[in-house]
Motif scaffolding. Structure first.
Motif, mmCIF file in Angstrom:
data_model
loop_
_atom_site.group_PDB
_atom_site.id
_atom_site.type_symbol
_atom_site.label_atom_id
_atom_site.label_comp_id
_atom_site.label_asym_id
_atom_site.label_seq_id
_atom_site.Cartn_x
_atom_site.Cartn_y
_atom_site.Cartn_z
ATOM 1 N N LEU A 104 0.788 -1.236 0.000
ATOM 2 C CA LEU A 104 0.000 0.000 0.000
ATOM 3 C C LEU A 104 0.818 1.283 0.000
ATOM 4 C CD1 LEU A 104 -2.876 -0.913 2.504
ATOM 5 C CD2 LEU A 104 -2.810 -1.184 0.017
ATOM 6 N N ASP A 105 2.129 1.193 0.213
ATOM 7 C CA ASP A 105 2.947 2.402 0.127
ATOM 8 C C ASP A 105 2.993 2.907 -1.316
ATOM 9 O OD1 ASP A 105 3.518 2.603 2.798
ATOM 10 O OD2 ASP A 105 5.511 1.716 2.665
ATOM 11 N N GLY A 106 3.488 4.143 -1.466
ATOM 12 C CA GLY A 106 3.581 4.701 -2.799
ATOM 13 C C GLY A 106 2.385 5.545 -3.175
ATOM 14 N N GLY A 107 1.647 5.988 -2.172
ATOM 15 C CA GLY A 107 0.520 6.879 -2.439
ATOM 16 C C GLY A 107 -0.737 6.520 -1.689
ATOM 17 N N TYR A 108 -1.057 5.231 -1.607
ATOM 18 C CA TYR A 108 -2.346 4.837 -1.018
ATOM 19 C C TYR A 108 -2.386 5.109 0.480
ATOM 20 C CZ TYR A 108 -6.532 1.968 -0.316
ATOM 21 O OH TYR A 108 -7.795 1.540 -0.005
ATOM 22 N N LEU A 109 -1.471 4.540 1.219
ATOM 23 C CA LEU A 109 -1.467 4.760 2.671
ATOM 24 C C LEU A 109 -1.284 6.236 3.010
ATOM 25 C CD1 LEU A 109 0.517 1.896 4.469
ATOM 26 C CD2 LEU A 109 -1.924 2.403 4.571
ATOM 27 N N GLN A 110 -0.416 6.891 2.283
ATOM 28 C CA GLN A 110 -0.125 8.289 2.582
ATOM 29 C C GLN A 110 -1.348 9.173 2.367
ATOM 30 O OE1 GLN A 110 1.695 6.170 0.846
ATOM 31 N NE2 GLN A 110 3.863 6.350 1.403
ATOM 32 N N THR A 111 -2.070 8.955 1.270
ATOM 33 C CA THR A 111 -3.236 9.794 0.994
ATOM 34 C C THR A 111 -4.378 9.515 1.965
ATOM 35 O OG1 THR A 111 -3.957 8.218 -0.700
ATOM 36 C CG2 THR A 111 -2.687 10.110 -1.444
ATOM 37 N N TYR A 112 -4.567 8.258 2.328
ATOM 38 C CA TYR A 112 -5.629 7.935 3.289
ATOM 39 C C TYR A 112 -5.283 8.439 4.682
ATOM 40 C CZ TYR A 112 -8.628 5.321 0.152
ATOM 41 O OH TYR A 112 -9.503 4.994 -0.857
ATOM 42 N N ALA A 113 -4.005 8.408 5.034
ATOM 43 C CA ALA A 113 -3.577 8.971 6.310
ATOM 44 C C ALA A 113 -3.814 10.479 6.338
ATOM 45 C CB ALA A 113 -2.102 8.659 6.558
ATOM 46 N N ALA A 114 -3.505 11.150 5.227
ATOM 47 C CA ALA A 114 -3.722 12.596 5.153
ATOM 48 C C ALA A 114 -5.204 12.924 5.268
ATOM 49 C CB ALA A 114 -3.155 13.138 3.842
ATOM 50 N N ALA A 115 -6.062 12.126 4.635
ATOM 51 C CA ALA A 115 -7.510 12.347 4.739
ATOM 52 C C ALA A 115 -7.978 12.177 6.176
ATOM 53 C CB ALA A 115 -8.252 11.389 3.814
ATOM 54 N N ALA A 116 -7.462 11.157 6.855
ATOM 55 C CA ALA A 116 -7.851 10.932 8.250
ATOM 56 C C ALA A 116 -7.448 12.110 9.127
ATOM 57 C CB ALA A 116 -7.231 9.642 8.771
ATOM 58 N N LYS A 117 -6.294 12.709 8.852
ATOM 59 C CA LYS A 117 -5.862 13.876 9.624
ATOM 60 C C LYS A 117 -6.830 15.040 9.449
ATOM 61 C CE LYS A 117 -0.890 12.917 9.786
ATOM 62 N NZ LYS A 117 0.460 13.368 9.355
ATOM 63 N N VAL A 118 -7.350 15.206 8.248
ATOM 64 C CA VAL A 118 -8.345 16.254 8.003
ATOM 65 C C VAL A 118 -9.588 16.011 8.855
ATOM 66 C CG1 VAL A 118 -9.901 17.235 6.269
ATOM 67 C CG2 VAL A 118 -7.526 16.737 5.667
#
Length: 213
Positions: A122-136
Motif C-alpha cells: 500500500l505504500d507509494g501513495g495509497y497509505l499516505q493519501t488515506y492517512a492525510a484524509a484521516a488527519k483532516v
C-alpha cells in the motif's frame, strides 16, 4: 427515524450497508455518487439518488440539507481533497455525525510481518493519501468515526472485532458484509464511537498476509 447521506453510494460496502439499512431500519437514504445509473431501481419512498462529485462543495452542501448522518464510502488518489470538502460542507450545514471508511495501516499500527507486507502493498501513495484524509477528519470539530478495515473479502459472513487508535491492529482480513454491519450499527446508535478511529478485522485471522495471497 434518521436521514442518512451516503457518499460513494455505488461502492461494494456501501451497497451492502444500504440493503441492511433498508431491511433493518426506518432510515431514509440519500445516495450520492458520480453515475446514478449504476444503482438501478431504488425504493423511491425511502431512497433519493443524487449525481454528484465529492470534491464539489456546493453539491455536497445541497445534498446535506436535512441530513442527520453522513456515511462516506469514498476512494481515489484525491481522497484528501474529498475529505476536506466533506468536512467543509458538513461545517457549513451544521451536520455533525460522520462515518468515514479508511484503511488499515494509516497510523503504522499494523505489527510484525503483516505490517511490513501491508506497507509493501500500500505504500507509494495509497497509505499516505488515506492517512492525510484521516488527519483532516480528526482535525475537525465533527462527531466522526473513522473505520479502518483489514483486507476485504466478499465472504457471506458477519464476524468482526475492533481495535482503537493507539492499539496494534489485529487480524489480516474482514468481510465487506462485516464492515457494512458495523456501519449499520453505528447509524442505529450514532452516539457510539464518537471521535474514535477503529480498526476492524475478523477474529483469529492473524498471519503474514491475507489467506488469499
Amino acid at each position: 427515524m434518521s436521514n442518512v447521506l451516503i457518499l460513494g453510494a455505488a461502492g461494494k460496502i456501501a451497497r451492502l450497508a444500504e440493503q441492511q439499512l433498508l431491511a433493518e431500519t426506518k432510515a431514509k437514504l440519500t445516495l450520492f455518487l458520480r453515475q446514478s445509473q449504476r444503482l438501478g431501481t431504488v425504493d423511491a419512498s425511502r431512497v433519493q439518488v443524487i449525481d454528484g462529485d465529492a470534491t464539489n462543495q456546493a453539491q455536497l452542501v445541497s445534498a446535506m440539507d436535512g441530513q442527520d448522518i453522513v456515511y462516506a464510502n469514498l476512494a481515489g488518489a484525491n481522497i484528501e481533497e474529498q475529505a476536506t470538502k466533506v468536512v467543509a460542507a458538513m461545517q457549513q450545514t451544521d451536520v455533525k455525525r460522520l462515518l468515514w471508511i479508511s484503511t488499515l495501516g494509516i497510523y503504522d499500527e499494523v505489527p510484525g510481518a503483516f505490517g511490513k507486507w501491508n506497507h509493501q502493498m500500500l505504500d507509494g501513495g495509497y497509505l499516505q493519501t488515506y492517512a492525510a484524509a484521516a488527519k483532516v477528519i480528526e482535525a475537525s470539530d465533527l462527531d466522526y468515526t473513522i473505520i479502518r478495515p483489514a483486507w476485504l473479502s466478499n465472504k457471506d459472513e458477519v464476524k468482526f472485532e475492533t481495535t482503537e487508535k493507539g492499539e496494534h491492529f489485529k487480524g489480516t482480513e474482514v468481510s465487506r458484509k462485516s464492515v457494512a454491519d458495523l456501519v449499520t450499527k453505528l447509524i442505529q446508535k450514532p452516539d457510539q464511537e464518537i471521535r474514535h478511529s477503529i480498526g476492524v478485522n475478523k477474529p483469529n485471522t492473524a498471519g503474514d498476509k491475507p489467506e488469499w495471497y
